[in-house]
Design an enzyme around this catalytic site. Sequence first.
Site, PDB file in Angstrom:
ATOM      1  N   CYS A 153       0.860  -1.177   0.000  1.00 31.13           N
ATOM      2  CA  CYS A 153       0.000   0.000   0.000  1.00 31.13           C
ATOM      3  C   CYS A 153       0.899   1.230   0.000  1.00 31.13           C
ATOM      4  O   CYS A 153       2.118   1.125   0.119  1.00 31.13           O
ATOM      5  CB  CYS A 153      -0.934  -0.031   1.204  1.00 31.13           C
ATOM      6  SG  CYS A 153      -2.312   1.157   1.130  1.00 31.13           S
ATOM      7  N   SER A 159      -4.484  12.372  -2.363  1.00 30.29           N
ATOM      8  CA  SER A 159      -4.295  11.041  -2.928  1.00 30.29           C
ATOM      9  C   SER A 159      -3.927  11.158  -4.393  1.00 30.29           C
ATOM     10  O   SER A 159      -4.319  12.101  -5.093  1.00 30.29           O
ATOM     11  CB  SER A 159      -5.597  10.243  -2.786  1.00 30.29           C
ATOM     12  OG  SER A 159      -5.561   9.084  -3.576  1.00 30.29           O
TER      13      SER A 159
END
Length: 563
Positions: A124, A472
């Site tokens: 991740c 993000s």
Amino acid sequence: MDRPLNWNSRNLTQGWQRGVTAFYYGLNFQEEDFHKPQVGIGVPLLEGNLCNVHAYRLATLIKQGCEKEGLIGFPFGTPAVSDNITQGHEGGNASLPSRNMIANAAECVTSSHGYDFLIGMHNCDKNGPGFAMALARLNYPGLIINGGSIKPGCHRGQDTSILDVYDSQAAASVGAMTHAEADEILRTACPGPGGCGIAASFNTWGIALEAMGLSAPYSSSNPADDPSKIAECEGIGALVKRLLAEDIRPRDVVTRASMINATRAVAAMGGSTNGVLHLLALAREAHVDFHLQDIQQICRETPVLCSFAPRGKRTMYDLFKLGGTPMFLKYLLQQGMLSGDCITVTGKTMAENLADAPDIDWNQDLIVPVDKPFKPYADMQICFGNLAPGGIVFKVSSMKEPTFRGKAICFDDARKIVEAVERDEIQPGSVIVLRYLGPVASGMPEVLVATAALATPKLDGKVAFLSDTRVSGVSHGAIGVHCAPEAAVGGPIALVEDGDEISFDLTAGDLTLHVDDAVLAARQREWQAPEIPRTRGYLADFAATVSQAHHGCVSKAFLPDAE
């Protein structure tokens, strides 16, 4: 070379303190095992996250691959935080601190247990950067294995990704799509294990690691749920053994030239702004002279060659099917955009790694030739100015022109931006300023909820967003983040008021707050540092030690005294 492969662990298995070996016997060591190299396998354990759900399964395969080569693998857990599940609430504050926690945990376990080699797993967004920082800090032989991307979802015959989830929800909130269809996309976009498949933070760093040589070829493009990933993990032992035998260390791999390679690849792929933060952090940990100004120059001269989402629609699974990351890097090398002399974790140079990679078949829409780029300069650009003396990182894939000027609308809460959009209070031409969310103030959370709200047809690419926090890699629009210094430490972004004019010119690298210096000085005198309540101990610790964004938010312990 003559140095034994168990160069470090032998101090425990054959050292003066015989008592410690009782535990090894308890682990079912046979006499020959006391002479085998030991490999620490850093596993970001988080089964409540699609990106990490398969991490321990892969770690078991890696351990078995080590055993095939006469090595002993010891998986150990590190913290892990989902960058998606933590969006839009208090949990988002944990994302960036988790990177530094991973680095500390990996360094702590690997050094204290005397492992000879460290394998870090990139599952991740913050996993790979954390392990890369630990490798640079330790300088023990090691590498990073990519956990692999998720496969695309499907909605009415079309591939979908996590980007489509956020875009469709934003469209539904303003009536541009039905809530029922948006929810259809939400339920089907993430069909299995793996990191987000677009050019967001996870894949940006995956390709960066491969381009700088800390990951083996194809690691970043082999999907999570694919036989190629299993074969990669099972075959890692031979690579580990070679690196130990040749004593190739992370700081042999992470050099100024390899950092330039990584940055060039990130720029050409249309990668995430988070990649900049991690590149700067790794440079500090590896003692490499590489700074935001270097990234600025590379981004100015590097064209965008890929249509990964969020710029386009393609995913890493498309790259895998076409030939993988080495195919893309080989093309960059052929165009003189990469240095081929850099040593990598295969023990070979970058050029040697890519020699047998396939050439690009131009009958596809993911990668374009360098003379027909999507944009002649990177979607990511760096600016400096009176609003960001330490710099600000822009992601502007939705902007057609490199300049913007508008009036500021200031917020201290990302949710308030969402509400303002829903009330139709934000108009094209505005500059949305979100502050007091930097590393010291709040752990520098991602504010995808805000940038997704601005991705409506009315506002996408027609407003600018400036902040001292992060977004993000799923985000798109005209976005400036990592503004340094941050508002909480008295950075100029704290002095902006509603109605102030702000402009930026990406090609010139300028960001300007059009307020007289005397007025700004008066505002500075009146400004008071906010009292920030520390509801979480890890945030208090992070805030006490973290540097500003232009240093990659590493611990201040790793900065020269002058900085």
